[in-house]
Design a protein around this motif. Structure first.
Motif, mmCIF file in Angstrom:
data_model
loop_
_atom_site.group_PDB
_atom_site.id
_atom_site.type_symbol
_atom_site.label_atom_id
_atom_site.label_comp_id
_atom_site.label_asym_id
_atom_site.label_seq_id
_atom_site.Cartn_x
_atom_site.Cartn_y
_atom_site.Cartn_z
ATOM 1 N N ALA A 158 0.825 -1.207 0.000
ATOM 2 C CA ALA A 158 0.000 0.000 0.000
ATOM 3 C C ALA A 158 0.861 1.260 0.000
ATOM 4 O O ALA A 158 0.567 2.233 -0.719
ATOM 5 N N GLU A 159 1.928 1.272 0.777
ATOM 6 C CA GLU A 159 2.810 2.442 0.834
ATOM 7 C C GLU A 159 3.530 2.653 -0.499
ATOM 8 O O GLU A 159 3.692 3.787 -0.963
ATOM 9 N N ALA A 160 3.969 1.571 -1.136
ATOM 10 C CA ALA A 160 4.657 1.693 -2.425
ATOM 11 C C ALA A 160 3.699 2.218 -3.495
ATOM 12 O O ALA A 160 4.058 3.083 -4.302
ATOM 13 N N GLU A 161 2.467 1.707 -3.490
ATOM 14 C CA GLU A 161 1.494 2.175 -4.475
ATOM 15 C C GLU A 161 1.135 3.635 -4.235
ATOM 16 O O GLU A 161 0.945 4.400 -5.202
ATOM 17 N N ALA A 162 1.056 4.041 -2.966
ATOM 18 C CA ALA A 162 0.784 5.448 -2.657
ATOM 19 C C ALA A 162 1.937 6.339 -3.129
ATOM 20 O O ALA A 162 1.713 7.443 -3.648
ATOM 21 N N ALA A 163 3.169 5.851 -2.960
ATOM 22 C CA ALA A 163 4.329 6.632 -3.399
ATOM 23 C C ALA A 163 4.334 6.789 -4.915
ATOM 24 O O ALA A 163 4.653 7.869 -5.437
ATOM 25 N N ILE A 164 3.959 5.729 -5.639
ATOM 26 C CA ILE A 164 3.908 5.814 -7.101
ATOM 27 C C ILE A 164 2.819 6.787 -7.547
ATOM 28 O O ILE A 164 3.006 7.568 -8.489
ATOM 29 N N SER A 165 1.668 6.753 -6.863
ATOM 30 C CA SER A 165 0.579 7.667 -7.212
ATOM 31 C C SER A 165 0.981 9.113 -6.971
ATOM 32 O O SER A 165 0.653 10.006 -7.769
ATOM 33 N N ALA A 166 1.697 9.360 -5.877
ATOM 34 C CA ALA A 166 2.093 10.726 -5.543
ATOM 35 C C ALA A 166 3.258 11.219 -6.390
ATOM 36 O O ALA A 166 3.302 12.395 -6.783
ATOM 37 N N MET A 167 4.208 10.314 -6.693
ATOM 38 C CA MET A 167 5.412 10.702 -7.446
ATOM 39 C C MET A 167 5.732 9.637 -8.489
ATOM 40 O O MET A 167 6.652 8.832 -8.315
ATOM 41 N N PRO A 168 4.969 9.601 -9.580
ATOM 42 C CA PRO A 168 5.142 8.531 -10.568
ATOM 43 C C PRO A 168 6.489 8.542 -11.272
ATOM 44 O O PRO A 168 6.864 7.530 -11.879
ATOM 45 N N ASP A 169 7.212 9.668 -11.210
ATOM 46 C CA ASP A 169 8.524 9.750 -11.861
ATOM 47 C C ASP A 169 9.683 9.536 -10.894
ATOM 48 O O ASP A 169 10.843 9.771 -11.252
ATOM 49 N N LEU A 170 9.384 9.074 -9.683
ATOM 50 C CA LEU A 170 10.431 8.823 -8.682
ATOM 51 C C LEU A 170 10.898 7.371 -8.805
ATOM 52 O O LEU A 170 10.127 6.443 -8.527
ATOM 53 N N PRO A 171 12.140 7.139 -9.203
ATOM 54 C CA PRO A 171 12.611 5.751 -9.363
ATOM 55 C C PRO A 171 12.487 4.928 -8.091
ATOM 56 O O PRO A 171 12.138 3.735 -8.149
ATOM 57 N N MET A 172 12.754 5.530 -6.926
ATOM 58 C CA MET A 172 12.706 4.771 -5.673
ATOM 59 C C MET A 172 11.310 4.237 -5.392
ATOM 60 O O MET A 172 11.167 3.153 -4.798
ATOM 61 N N ALA A 173 10.275 4.960 -5.799
ATOM 62 C CA ALA A 173 8.912 4.474 -5.574
ATOM 63 C C ALA A 173 8.689 3.157 -6.320
ATOM 64 O O ALA A 173 8.113 2.205 -5.785
ATOM 65 N N HIS A 174 9.185 3.090 -7.537
ATOM 66 C CA HIS A 174 9.023 1.872 -8.336
ATOM 67 C C HIS A 174 9.929 0.747 -7.837
ATOM 68 O O HIS A 174 9.528 -0.425 -7.840
ATOM 69 N N SER A 175 11.120 1.078 -7.387
ATOM 70 C CA SER A 175 12.008 0.040 -6.858
ATOM 71 C C SER A 175 11.464 -0.521 -5.547
ATOM 72 O O SER A 175 11.585 -1.720 -5.275
ATOM 73 N N ALA A 176 10.834 0.355 -4.736
ATOM 74 C CA ALA A 176 10.217 -0.133 -3.498
ATOM 75 C C ALA A 176 9.067 -1.084 -3.820
ATOM 76 O O ALA A 176 8.886 -2.114 -3.159
ATOM 77 N N HIS A 177 8.287 -0.743 -4.855
ATOM 78 C CA HIS A 177 7.181 -1.616 -5.268
ATOM 79 C C HIS A 177 7.723 -2.948 -5.803
ATOM 80 O O HIS A 177 7.170 -4.017 -5.519
ATOM 81 N N ALA A 178 8.824 -2.880 -6.556
ATOM 82 C CA ALA A 178 9.426 -4.104 -7.081
ATOM 83 C C ALA A 178 9.902 -5.003 -5.944
ATOM 84 O O ALA A 178 9.732 -6.232 -5.990
ATOM 85 N N ALA A 179 10.488 -4.403 -4.919
ATOM 86 C CA ALA A 179 11.011 -5.192 -3.798
ATOM 87 C C ALA A 179 9.904 -5.934 -3.058
ATOM 88 O O ALA A 179 10.043 -7.127 -2.741
ATOM 89 N N VAL A 180 8.794 -5.252 -2.799
ATOM 90 C CA VAL A 180 7.722 -5.922 -2.061
ATOM 91 C C VAL A 180 7.013 -6.951 -2.935
ATOM 92 O O VAL A 180 6.616 -8.028 -2.458
ATOM 93 N N MET A 181 6.883 -6.686 -4.239
ATOM 94 C CA MET A 181 6.274 -7.672 -5.133
ATOM 95 C C MET A 181 7.135 -8.940 -5.215
ATOM 96 O O MET A 181 6.621 -10.048 -5.295
ATOM 97 N N ALA A 182 8.448 -8.767 -5.202
ATOM 98 C CA ALA A 182 9.337 -9.932 -5.212
ATOM 99 C C ALA A 182 9.160 -10.747 -3.934
ATOM 100 O O ALA A 182 9.140 -11.988 -3.974
#
Length: 377
Positions: A18-42
């Motif tokens: 939920a936190e990673a998805e919120a970060a992507i929604s707030a800052m879709p161009d932030l690489p760390m938001a996507h890497s955080a989402h990748a880490a939890v999905m893994a």
């Protein structure tokens, strides 16, 4: 994004998602938001989503080596060795001395059978992080792949001195201790070799034995003077199947019967050793019956052996539906096999002494496949 990474480390995966998805929604161009989402999905074994997020992080920051290391580790967790090698190549082209990329590359190279490259890359990673426990544990597994079990044991012991909670090193240390038994050492070499084969080649190895056995059976039956060899042949084949697929549980059983070694096992491993020991006792009784001429004993031996395979798999698979399916399979094989064995002992004439071997083969194949499944969380 940082909060998501922290929650992932704590195992609170739904909150981390939920936190990673919120970060992507707030800052879709932030690489760390996507890497955080990748880490939890893994961590949730949702590898397609993890790969997409890691690739997006790389697109947004193509010069960031950590994102390539993340993608490589996702591919390693999903057993995509060639894809992991490709990710490390892309990252190392940017930063040639990136320690985590070198470590991941050494793992992928070992599973691709490129042992010399794995050795060199592992040494290179340790030049930059000489006392990092995970890198050292990886080095221990490289040594195991090369058959250097004494060196691997020393490496794992060093890791546990640095980090007593390192589960990777603990598991490796136990394997090297078991490898002091020459029989288990041969079987461990076989498993390490199998882990380096592509999936299709593993299927060839698994199915090749039964296919050869069935050809021999037909040849024996064509010559009545040699047909008597059929029963002992099945017994020998079953022994090989059990000793190969049940190497881990058998070694745990040996430790369990040792007054000191049993303390190296956790509660689940001791329960597994007890159940497998009982099933193997029944298999031995059945094989002895075959030796004295009661061919119906094959049904008892194969039923016990075929039950032991999914039982061991249930203990060694990840929690979730694979473990449940394996437990159901073990019960189903035990019940139907017990009924068949009872009928065979009551009416031994005319039974097909080889066909039950296919029960063990199918059971072992299903057990091995389900043990490889990583259910989503």
């Amino acid at each position: 994004a940082l909060l998501s990474l922290a929650l992932t480390h704590l195992g609170r995966l739904e909150e981390a998602t939920a936190e990673a998805e919120a970060a992507i929604s707030a800052m879709p161009d932030l690489p760390m938001a996507h890497s955080a989402h990748a880490a939890v999905m893994a961590e949730r074994n949702q590898f397609a989503a993890a790969r997409r997020s890691a690739s997006e992080a790389i697109r947004l920051d193509p010069n960031g080596p950590d994102n390539y290391a993340l993608l490589a580790n996702i591919e390693l967790k999903n057993r995509k060795w060639a894809s992991a090698m490709e990710a490390t190549s892309r990252g190392l082209a940017i930063v040639p001395d990136h320690a985590e990329l070198l470590r991941a590359r050494s793992v992928a190279a070992a599973h691709l059978g490129r042992l010399e490259e794995a050795e060199d890359t592992s040494r290179a990673s340790l030049r930059y992080i000489p006392d990092e426990p995970h890198a050292l544990a990886t080095r221990g597994y490289q040594q195991m792949h090369q058959g250097r079990f004494r060196e691997a044991r020393a490496t794992f012991e060093n890791v546990l001195r640095l980090d007593p909670t390192n589960d990777l090193a603990r598991a490796g240390l136990i394997e090297t201790i078991k490898a002091t038994n020459p029989v288990y050492r041969v079987i461990l070499r076989y498993f390490l070799w199998m882990s380096r084969l592509p999936t299709w080649q593993q299927f060839v190895v698994i199915f090749g034995g039964p296919a050869i056995f069935r050809s021999l059976r037909n040849a024996f039956r064509a010559n009545p003077s040699t047909e008597w060899l059929l029963g002992p042949l099945v017994a020998v084949w079953m022994t090989l199947v059990l000793s190969t697929w049940l190497a881990g549980p058998l070694s745990n059983l040996t430790l369990f019967l040792h007054p000191v070694g049993r303390h190296a096992l956790d509660e689940e491993e001791r329960l597994e050793a007890s159940i497998i020991g009982g099933l193997l006792g029944l298999a031995i009784i059945g094989l002895l019956a075959v030796v004295v001429g009661a061919e119906a004993g094959l049904f008892l031996a194969i039923t016990a052996g075929a039950t032991a395979l999914p039982t061991a798999g249930a203990f060694r698979s990840e929690a979730g539906w694979p473990r449940t399916v394996l437990a159901i399979l073990a019960v189903a094989v035990a019940v139907t096999g017990a009924a068949a064995a009872t009928v065979a002992f009551m009416r031994p004439e005319g039974i097909d002494g080889s066909s039950p071997a296919w029960v063990a083969m199918v059971s072992s194949w299903l057990a091995q496949w389900l043990m490889r499944v990583q259910p989503g969380r």
